[in-house]
Design a protein around this motif. Structure first.
Motif, PDB file in Angstrom:
ATOM      1  N   ASN A   1       2.371   6.347  -5.586  1.00 56.57           N
ATOM      2  CA  ASN A   1       1.894   6.565  -6.943  1.00 56.57           C
ATOM      3  C   ASN A   1       0.649   7.442  -6.985  1.00 56.57           C
ATOM      4  N   MET A   2      -0.207   7.177  -6.042  1.00 52.43           N
ATOM      5  CA  MET A   2      -1.435   7.970  -5.973  1.00 52.43           C
ATOM      6  C   MET A   2      -1.084   9.448  -5.792  1.00 52.43           C
TER       7      MET A   2
ATOM      8  N   SER B   1       0.812  -1.213   0.000  1.00 48.72           N
ATOM      9  CA  SER B   1       0.000   0.000   0.000  1.00 48.72           C
ATOM     10  C   SER B   1       0.851   1.271   0.000  1.00 48.72           C
TER      11      SER B   1
ATOM     12  N   ILE C   1       1.583   2.064  -3.534  1.00 47.65           N
ATOM     13  CA  ILE C   1       0.377   2.584  -4.168  1.00 47.65           C
ATOM     14  C   ILE C   1       0.151   4.027  -3.744  1.00 47.65           C
ATOM     15  N   LYS C   2       0.380   4.242  -2.456  1.00 43.36           N
ATOM     16  CA  LYS C   2       0.184   5.585  -1.913  1.00 43.36           C
ATOM     17  C   LYS C   2       1.078   6.595  -2.646  1.00 43.36           C
TER      18      LYS C   2
ATOM     19  N   ASN D   1       0.046  10.917  -8.994  1.00 43.43           N
ATOM     20  CA  ASN D   1      -0.785  10.909 -10.182  1.00 43.43           C
ATOM     21  C   ASN D   1      -2.208  11.432 -10.041  1.00 43.43           C
TER      22      ASN D   1
END
Lengths: 157, 676
Positions: free
Chosen positions: A10-11, A4, A7-8, A14
């Motif tokens: 990248n989030m 996560s 992902i965090k 983006n």
């Protein structure tokens, strides 16, 4: 599958992100909404079918019954940075599983006492009833909660 | 796990608000170049074929579908996954149409929300397990408890469809309450005659080979669950062999012992060996061992030596089985239908009305028996002093619509009250009849006629009383005198417009020869015992509670236990018959011979090693699906009964219960990624 944290990151790269929003000094609260499959989730669909816009700040997690909502889920949401949590259940007497909503409301009441000890305001953890037909009510409950949490500001714990 | 996202544009319904390319970029970045494809209409034939082929071509193991509400097309895509050879529980559908695109004004925010949802679903679907539906063998047979209209109709319908049915009836006869009524509303049909063809078919018709009647029998114990119940039935001895007896009744007259006949509400006597009433089915008398001299005298070697019935029997001694003992009979069945019927509210609880204290104050079943040609007065209306009453008070709403007694209206009392009016008028043309009522309720297309006959009758008076249960009845020189306070209505009257009159007479004190009380309908029989054995829930009035009061009135709270007739709500014969048929329908559609029952794997599972044995879960399960495994000292979920609500999983203090499809890990993952 990535973890996560990745992902965090990248989030954050983006998407329009919270930090940015905070910098702009417009507080956009992040709220997790636990919805039961039969009434409140269907109520959300009803609002959707009627194309009634509402605040996008509530992320929905579906469970079969509000009785499934473990207080740990709510604590986990606050731990992971939620500014608010909503639990939406069938109206009393309407639970698809007869009495899951009663369990949910009992647990919510107990949890509020605990949250208070952590310094989490009552308004950040809302329990309410929304039936499958109550699209309008769903919209108003969401908007009210978002407004209430906006007033409180980001969760500080 | 090879996961793919299939984004449905839903024409432009979704893509107009949420740009698929932007979402694809964000999702791929967050999820290491995950397969992401979009499609115009994923639910169309082309879309489904694309999905199936793509899953197969790429060896996809888990699927995320951002599209419409799962209410619309979750089943559609489950079928596609199955067709593609992928376990259908390895899918997560996300509702980005109803819950994002259609309700979010800002396109950026809509796309951001969709990305959060998709990322959360990807992390979740990777934790999901390929669940399998289990299949179990089931018995298509049924047990029907109660042989009244609902039970008989259910049994006969099932038997005609080829199912084996065991009917358990606690009384010695079948037919329920209507066989006690000479005539029934709304068309003055003869009660026993109406039931005769159904009872005849059940006992001797083409399908009768599929029906086993166990009279004088009660449910003793039930184990197992839907599809496979094992039922223990306690049968009390009849002492007469039903196979050999020809029902000639020769044994009855010589019998020297008698007792008050409960079938006639104790208003006359019957012999120790007798039929409940003339024409009772099955056509076999039974012996009351509490009265029969063979059980109560000690003049012979084994108790009494009386053999007057035996000597009178044209068949012979082998018909009698005085050494018969109580018996436990075991039957297996997949379903149980409860059709145990109802009773009348005890009028004695409203002591001011004089019931049980003043002679000729009857409840409605007692009056039905007085009207019956096979009743205690052979159909002649006579009070206990042998006189024909010339005036009657028919009291509606006794114990009804009253929070101190029963707060509901039973919906049948007014109809039979006007039936009484009609019968009394025919038998005693000059009789004066008063209807004392709180409300008049006569639903149904056929019920107007009897009401109109009463309303248009010159010697019939209607008095509306606000507090029926507050009236007092006193006996004054043989007359029953009503003191009515709070009489009300739309007509004129002594109290300044308080008494409604339709027969031309006004009084706050009325004096009559006989009183008929029409009480609230209440649950009948041994509800406590049955509810305890079957663990079915009862409502606040004691009736069996329906699974749903509108959509599933024929189902109890226990899976595979169905309800028919007035055991769950007051109703008339017509409704009871329909409900019997409906219950049979549930059995026929639920369990099919040769077809296995498939169990939805979205259920709870106990990790018995982790379970501390606190039993909290047992208390919260609304379906009684959790039991305690004494051997393992841990809870155990019956996955057949479990409906997958997950309440137990949330309640378990040891996190020992896994809610399949909604595990803690899956939900934690969703929370974490949603907030990432």
């Amino acid at each position: 599958m990535q973890n996560s944290t990745a992902i965090k990151e990248n989030m954050l790269d983006n998407t329009v992100n919270i930090e940015k929003a905070k910098k702009m000094e417009v507080f956009e609260p992040r709220i997790i909404g636990f919805l039961c499959n039969w009434c409140s989730y269907a109520g959300a669909d009803k609002a959707g079918a009627a194309q009634k816009p509402y605040s996008p700040n509530v992320s929905v997690i579906k469970v079969m019954c509000s009785g499934r909502i473990d207080p740990q889920f709510i604590l986990e949401a606050f731990k992971k940075g939620a500014d608010g949590v909503m639990i939406l259940a069938c109206h009393p007497g309407d639970c698809h599983y007869k009495e899951g909503n009663y369990r949910a409301v009992q647990r919510h009441r107990l949890l509020l006492r605990l949250l208070k000890q952590f310094g989490i305001e009552e308004e950040r953890c809302r329990f309410d009833y929304v039936s499958a037909g109550e699209g309008d009510r769903f919209v108003s409950v969401i908007n009210e909660t978002v407004e209430a949490v906006k007033k409180l500001g980001p969760l500080k714990i | 796990m090879k996961t793919a996202v299939y984004f449905c544009n839903c024409g432009t319904n979704i893509s107009e608000k949420i740009n698929p390319e932007k979402v694809e970029d964000a999702v791929k970045k967050s999820n290491g170049g995950i397969i992401f494809k979009s499609c115009g209409f994923l639910c169309s034939e082309e879309g489904k074929e694309f999905l199936r082929k793509d899953i197969m071509d790429n060896g996809i193991e888990a699927v995320v579908i951002p599209a419409c509400s799962p209410r619309d097309h979750e089943k559609t895509f489950i079928n596609v996954l199955s067709a593609a050879g992928v376990n259908p529980y390895m899918m997560q559908m996300i509702n980005i149409r109803e819950q994002v695109a259609w309700v979010t004004e800002d396109k950026e925010k809509a796309a951001e929300k969709a990305v959060h949802y998709i990322n959360a679903a990807i992390s979740r679907v990777n934790l999901q397990e390929p669940l399998e539906k289990k299949e179990i063998d089931v018995s298509p047979d049924a047990i029907v408890v109660g042989a009244g209209p609902a039970g008989l109709k259910a049994a006969l319908s099932l038997a005609e469809a080829g199912r084996k049915v065991t009917v358990v009836e606690k009384s010695p006869t079948i037919g329920g309450l209507p066989v006690r009524y000479e005539e029934i509303f709304p068309n003055m049909e003869c009660g026993p005659c109406m039931l005769e063809p159904i009872m005849g078919d059940a006992l001797h018709g083409n399908a009768s080979g599929n029906i086993e009647f166990l009279t004088l029998s009660e449910i003793e114990d039930v184990v197992g669950s839907y599809g496979n119940f094992t039922v223990k039935i306690k049968r009390s001895p009849r002492y007469v062999d039903a196979e050999k007896c020809i029902g000639c009744a020769e044994c009855i007259a010589p019998c020297p012992a008698s007792f008050k006949n409960p079938f006639n509400c104790d208003m006359n006597e019957r012999k120790a060996i007798d039929f409940s009433f003339a024409g009772a089915l099955p056509n076999v008398p039974y012996v009351n061992a509490g009265v029969c001299l063979r059980f109560n005298d000690n003049d012979g070697a084994d108790g009494g030596s009386c053999r007057l019935c035996i000597d009178a029997c044209p068949v012979g001694e082998e018909v009698f089985k005085f050494d018969e003992k109580e018996e436990i009979i075991e039957r297996n069945a997949g379903s149980i239908i409860l059709a145990t019927g109802s009773a009348l509210y005890d009028c004695g609880k409203i002591s001011s009305l004089g019931y049980g204290k003043i002679p000729a104050v009857y409840n409605s079943i007692e009056f039905e028996r007085i009207l019956a040609s096979n009743g205690p007065t052979e159909g002649k209306i006579k009070t206990p002093d042998g006189k024909e009453p010339q005036s009657f008070a028919i009291v509606h709403c006794v114990g009804s619509l009253d929070k101190n007694h029963k707060d509901y209206c039973s919906g049948i009392c007014c109809e039979y009250a006007f039936k009484f009016n009609h019968i009394i008028r025919n038998k005693i043309p000059s009789a004066k009849i008063y209807h004392l009522y709180k409300e008049i309720v006569i639903p149904g297309k056929e019920s107007g006629s009897l009401y109109r006959h009463a309303a248009e009758d010159k010697n019939t008076v209607f008095i509306r009383v606000s507090d029926i249960n507050g009236m007092t009845v006193a006996e004054e020189s043989g007359k029953k005198v009503f003191s009515i306070s709070g009489a009300c209505g739309s007509g004129g009257g002594a109290g300044g417009g308080e008494i409604e009159k339709r027969g031309g007479e006004v009084s706050e004190k009325i004096s009559v020869d006989a009183v008929i009380l029409c009480p609230a309908v209440v649950p009948g029989g041994d509800m406590d015992g049955l509810a305890g054995i079957l663990e079915v829930v009862r409502d606040k009035n004691g009736f069996f509670e329906e699974l749903h009061g509108r959509t599933d009135v024929g189902k109890s709270t226990i899976k595979g236990v169905y309800l028919a007739g007035s055991c769950h709500s007051p109703m008339d014969i017509k409704e009871a018959m329909s409900e019997g048929m409906a219950a049979a329908g549930y059995v026929l559609s639920g369990l099919v011979a040769g077809k296995k029952l498939s169990i939805d794997p979205i259920s709870a599972v106990v990790n018995q090693e982790r379970c501390s044995g606190c039993k909290v879960c047992i208390g919260v399960c609304p379906y009684k699906a959790i039991s305690f495994d004494e051997k393992e000292e841990a809870s155990l979920v019956n996955e057949l009964l479990c409906q997958g609500c997950g309440t137990c999983a949330a309640a378990c203090p040891s996190s020992a219960i896994k809610a399949n499809g909604f595990t803690n890990e899956e939900i934690f993952a969703e929370i974490g990624i949603m907030l990432a």
